[in-house]
Scaffold this motif. Sequence first.
Motif, mmCIF file in Angstrom:
data_model
loop_
_atom_site.group_PDB
_atom_site.id
_atom_site.type_symbol
_atom_site.label_atom_id
_atom_site.label_comp_id
_atom_site.label_asym_id
_atom_site.label_seq_id
_atom_site.Cartn_x
_atom_site.Cartn_y
_atom_site.Cartn_z
ATOM 1 N N ASN A 1 -124.871 112.739 100.308
ATOM 2 C CA ASN A 1 -124.162 113.979 99.979
ATOM 3 C C ASN A 1 -124.607 114.387 98.577
ATOM 4 O O ASN A 1 -124.600 113.556 97.665
ATOM 5 N N PRO B 1 -123.465 120.444 93.558
ATOM 6 C CA PRO B 1 -123.593 120.817 92.141
ATOM 7 C C PRO B 1 -122.265 120.713 91.392
ATOM 8 O O PRO B 1 -121.199 120.953 91.969
ATOM 9 N N LYS B 2 -122.370 120.359 90.124
ATOM 10 C CA LYS B 2 -121.200 120.346 89.232
ATOM 11 C C LYS B 2 -121.621 120.986 87.907
ATOM 12 O O LYS B 2 -122.598 120.549 87.284
ATOM 13 N N GLU B 3 -120.843 121.983 87.523
ATOM 14 C CA GLU B 3 -121.142 122.670 86.257
ATOM 15 C C GLU B 3 -120.532 121.944 85.069
ATOM 16 O O GLU B 3 -121.073 121.963 83.969
ATOM 17 N N MET B 4 -119.378 121.343 85.296
ATOM 18 C CA MET B 4 -118.646 120.715 84.186
ATOM 19 C C MET B 4 -119.057 119.254 84.076
ATOM 20 O O MET B 4 -118.522 118.384 84.791
ATOM 21 N N ALA C 1 -116.395 116.687 85.965
ATOM 22 C CA ALA C 1 -115.045 117.118 86.358
ATOM 23 C C ALA C 1 -114.950 117.220 87.879
ATOM 24 O O ALA C 1 -115.727 117.940 88.500
ATOM 25 N N ILE D 1 -113.107 119.065 90.146
ATOM 26 C CA ILE D 1 -112.224 120.233 90.277
ATOM 27 C C ILE D 1 -112.002 120.500 91.765
ATOM 28 O O ILE D 1 -110.884 120.747 92.209
ATOM 29 N N MET D 2 -113.088 120.409 92.518
ATOM 30 C CA MET D 2 -113.025 120.646 93.964
ATOM 31 C C MET D 2 -114.105 119.804 94.640
ATOM 32 O O MET D 2 -115.011 120.334 95.272
ATOM 33 N N SER D 3 -114.024 118.508 94.460
ATOM 34 C CA SER D 3 -115.088 117.605 94.923
ATOM 35 C C SER D 3 -114.518 116.419 95.690
ATOM 36 O O SER D 3 -114.851 115.249 95.422
ATOM 37 N N GLY E 1 -115.128 115.355 98.612
ATOM 38 C CA GLY E 1 -116.123 114.560 99.335
ATOM 39 C C GLY E 1 -116.788 113.530 98.422
ATOM 40 O O GLY E 1 -116.922 112.355 98.782
ATOM 41 N N SER E 2 -117.199 113.964 97.231
ATOM 42 C CA SER E 2 -117.820 113.033 96.281
ATOM 43 C C SER E 2 -116.837 111.930 95.894
ATOM 44 O O SER E 2 -117.205 110.750 95.811
HETATM 45 C C1 LIG Z 1 -122.308 126.780 90.398
HETATM 46 C C2 LIG Z 1 -121.318 125.776 90.893
HETATM 47 C C3 LIG Z 1 -120.678 124.944 89.977
HETATM 48 C C4 LIG Z 1 -119.735 123.999 90.414
HETATM 49 N N1 LIG Z 1 -119.135 123.170 89.516
HETATM 50 C C5 LIG Z 1 -118.234 122.257 89.947
HETATM 51 C C6 LIG Z 1 -117.630 121.343 89.038
HETATM 52 O O1 LIG Z 1 -117.907 121.301 87.843
HETATM 53 N N2 LIG Z 1 -116.718 120.475 89.536
HETATM 54 C C7 LIG Z 1 -116.371 120.452 90.864
HETATM 55 O O2 LIG Z 1 -115.546 119.639 91.258
HETATM 56 N N3 LIG Z 1 -116.930 121.301 91.732
HETATM 57 C C8 LIG Z 1 -117.858 122.184 91.323
HETATM 58 N N4 LIG Z 1 -118.456 123.033 92.209
HETATM 59 C C9 LIG Z 1 -117.989 123.045 93.574
HETATM 60 C C10 LIG Z 1 -118.516 121.910 94.401
HETATM 61 O O3 LIG Z 1 -119.911 121.759 94.265
HETATM 62 C C11 LIG Z 1 -118.154 122.209 95.871
HETATM 63 O O4 LIG Z 1 -116.759 122.313 96.012
HETATM 64 C C12 LIG Z 1 -118.722 121.179 96.794
HETATM 65 O O5 LIG Z 1 -118.528 121.579 98.141
HETATM 66 C C13 LIG Z 1 -118.051 119.825 96.581
HETATM 67 O O6 LIG Z 1 -118.636 118.906 97.470
HETATM 68 P P1 LIG Z 1 -118.122 117.406 97.524
HETATM 69 O O7 LIG Z 1 -116.663 117.474 97.912
HETATM 70 O O8 LIG Z 1 -118.980 116.772 98.543
HETATM 71 O O9 LIG Z 1 -118.302 116.853 96.142
HETATM 72 C C14 LIG Z 1 -119.420 123.929 91.793
HETATM 73 C C15 LIG Z 1 -120.096 124.749 92.705
HETATM 74 C C16 LIG Z 1 -121.029 125.649 92.266
HETATM 75 C C17 LIG Z 1 -121.736 126.514 93.286
#
Ligand SMILES: Cc1cc2nc3c(=O)[nH]c(=O)nc-3n(C[C@H](O)[C@H](O)[C@H](O)COP(=O)(O)O)c2cc1C
Length: 153
Positions: free
Chosen positions: A29, A32-35, A47, A49-51, A53-54
């Motif tokens: 899997n 991307p993560k910006e923070m 961070a 925030i919405m991850s 799955g990870s």
């Molecule tokens: C440009 C961009 C920046 C993102 N930055 C973050 C972040 O900093 N932290 C985070 O939890 N999700 C971030 N996301 C959202 C996750 O990549 C997204 O929710 C993803 O589906 C999470 O997958 P996972 O649950 O497998 O980790 C970002 C998405 C994009 C497109």
Amino acid sequence: MKFNDAVRTDIANSVLCWLATVDADGMPNVTPKEMFAAHGDDRLVIADIMSAGSVRNIAAQPKVCVSFVDVFRQHGFKITGTARIVPPEADDFADLSADLVRMAGPDFPIRNVIEVTVARIARIRAPSYILFPERTEDEHIARTQKTYGVRPL
Ligand SMILES: Cc1cc2nc3c(=O)[nH]c(=O)nc-3n(C[C@H](O)[C@H](O)[C@H](O)COP(=O)(O)O)c2cc1C
């Protein structure tokens, strides 16, 4: 392994990192993560925030890989290591999340810190650095800006 100035600079100049995890069956899997930020000499903090799955994958298998690239200079790093999920109730959450909270601001609440303790660091460079070693970094930047159709402010 410890961060040097080159790693810190590329972290600061990379808009995103890409966090690779695997689930309990080894299914990969990458998202991307910006923070994200360096924490001390040998840890990355990311961070959640919405991850979900990870976070779920790390609970099953803590080995991760994180890569990031300064898209204009066309280089970055690949970091492999071991991740730990740090929830808000953990003693070290405030310390580990401080930089991320500053970056994310109040609109993006941090559910957990993903702390990555670094085992290996490897350089990533665009092939043009190898194929055209005479080009300066400024030339790489100028060419990338042209390719992407952007100009500095
Ligand atoms: C440009 C961009 C920046 C993102 N930055 C973050 C972040 O900093 N932290 C985070 O939890 N999700 C971030 N996301 C959202 C996750 O990549 C997204 O929710 C993803 O589906 C999470 O997958 P996972 O649950 O497998 O980790 C970002 C998405 C994009 C497109």
